[in-house]
Design a protein around this motif. Structure first.
Motif, PDB file in Angstrom:
ATOM      1  N   LEU A  94       0.834  -1.206   0.000  1.00  0.00           N
ATOM      2  CA  LEU A  94       0.000   0.000   0.000  1.00  0.00           C
ATOM      3  C   LEU A  94       0.864   1.250   0.000  1.00  0.00           C
ATOM      4  O   LEU A  94       0.599   2.202  -0.748  1.00  0.00           O
ATOM      5  CB  LEU A  94      -0.918  -0.002   1.224  1.00  0.00           C
TER       6      LEU A  94
ATOM      7  N   LEU B 240       0.881   4.165  -2.820  1.00  0.00           N
ATOM      8  CA  LEU B 240       0.614   5.562  -2.489  1.00  0.00           C
ATOM      9  C   LEU B 240       1.756   6.464  -2.959  1.00  0.00           C
ATOM     10  O   LEU B 240       1.525   7.582  -3.453  1.00  0.00           O
ATOM     11  CB  LEU B 240       0.399   5.707  -0.985  1.00  0.00           C
TER      12      LEU B 240
ATOM     13  N   PHE C  56      -6.921   6.750  -2.985  1.00  0.00           N
ATOM     14  CA  PHE C  56      -6.925   5.353  -2.541  1.00  0.00           C
ATOM     15  C   PHE C  56      -8.100   5.047  -1.618  1.00  0.00           C
ATOM     16  O   PHE C  56      -8.565   3.915  -1.563  1.00  0.00           O
ATOM     17  CB  PHE C  56      -5.603   5.027  -1.827  1.00  0.00           C
TER      18      PHE C  56
END
Length: 227
Positions: A42, A46, A73
């Motif tokens: 993640l 990002l 997101f």
């Protein structure tokens, strides 16, 4: 220069991406290694999204680009259910794998102790039943691994499967604890008491490992999963 920003101000700023990843990690439950892998993926996503935002908006700051990436997101509430579902399935697979790997270690010991009549008759009967229970839980664990493996690509994973895995692990752990108690008591009367005590120690070790994994699986299974 008076317009310069003090160095301390830079240090006090919170990275929106790191704050978002930390907030998500605080609400997730599951195996530490699997959770760390998911959060790292993640974070990388990002960072890439923030770089794209920065490239598209030339005048934007790094912090503004990071905040935009976080917005794209989704919030912690948006991401947590799907992340937790994956962690719960991973924990169920871990528990199933532990059952499947550890229980067969004791089955030969139980067989040798009962077949060679090294144990009193009541202990042989008890171990025969407990061995059958252990074998059944091992077969169930194999089925759970299949359902969450390649079959999961074709069939939806049952919502209650992690709960079933947790209770299967608990059943196996109880069977192991009772086996250890039976072997410890029988070692006073058995002709081959050192083997009894060795099997008792192995049973207790397997019990502790399966019980801890089952508790973690149950804790994950209590959390709500997305439909």
């Amino acid at each position: 220069m008076s317009g310069d920003i003090p160095a301390g101000d830079h240090a006090d700023r919170v990275d929106p991406i790191e704050a978002h990843v930390a907030a998500l990690g605080s609400v997730l439950r599951g195996a530490d290694r699997e959770k760390a892998r998911m959060l790292a993926e993640l974070r990388e996503g990002l960072r890439e999204a923030a770089a794209d935002c920065l490239a598209e908006a030339g005048g934007a700051s790094d912090e503004a680009a990071a905040r935009e990436a976080v917005r794209q997101f989704g919030s912690v509430a948006d991401l947590a259910p799907s992340f937790q579902r994956e962690l719960t399935i991973a924990q169920a697979r871990h528990t199933s794998r532990r059952i499947l790997l550890l229980l067969p270690l004791l089955l030969p010991c139980w067989y040798l102790l009962t077949a060679a009549h090294h144990l009193p008759a009541p202990a042989q009967v008890a171990l025969a039943h407990l061995g059958g229970t252990a074998a059944a839980t091992a077969l169930a664990a194999a089925a759970f691994l299949a359902l969450t493996g390649r079959l999961a690509r074709r069939l939806p994973t049952p919502e209650r499967l992690p709960v079933m895995v947790a209770w299967t692990g608990t059943t196996a752990a109880v069977a192991l604890a009772l086996s250890a108690l039976t072997l410890a008591a029988a070692s006073f009367l058995a002709s081959n008491w050192p083997l009894c005590l060795l099997a008792c120690g192995v049973a207790l070790t397997c019990h502790a490992r399966i019980a801890s994994s089952s508790r973690a699986c149950r804790a994950c299974a209590r959390l709500p999963l997305p439909a």
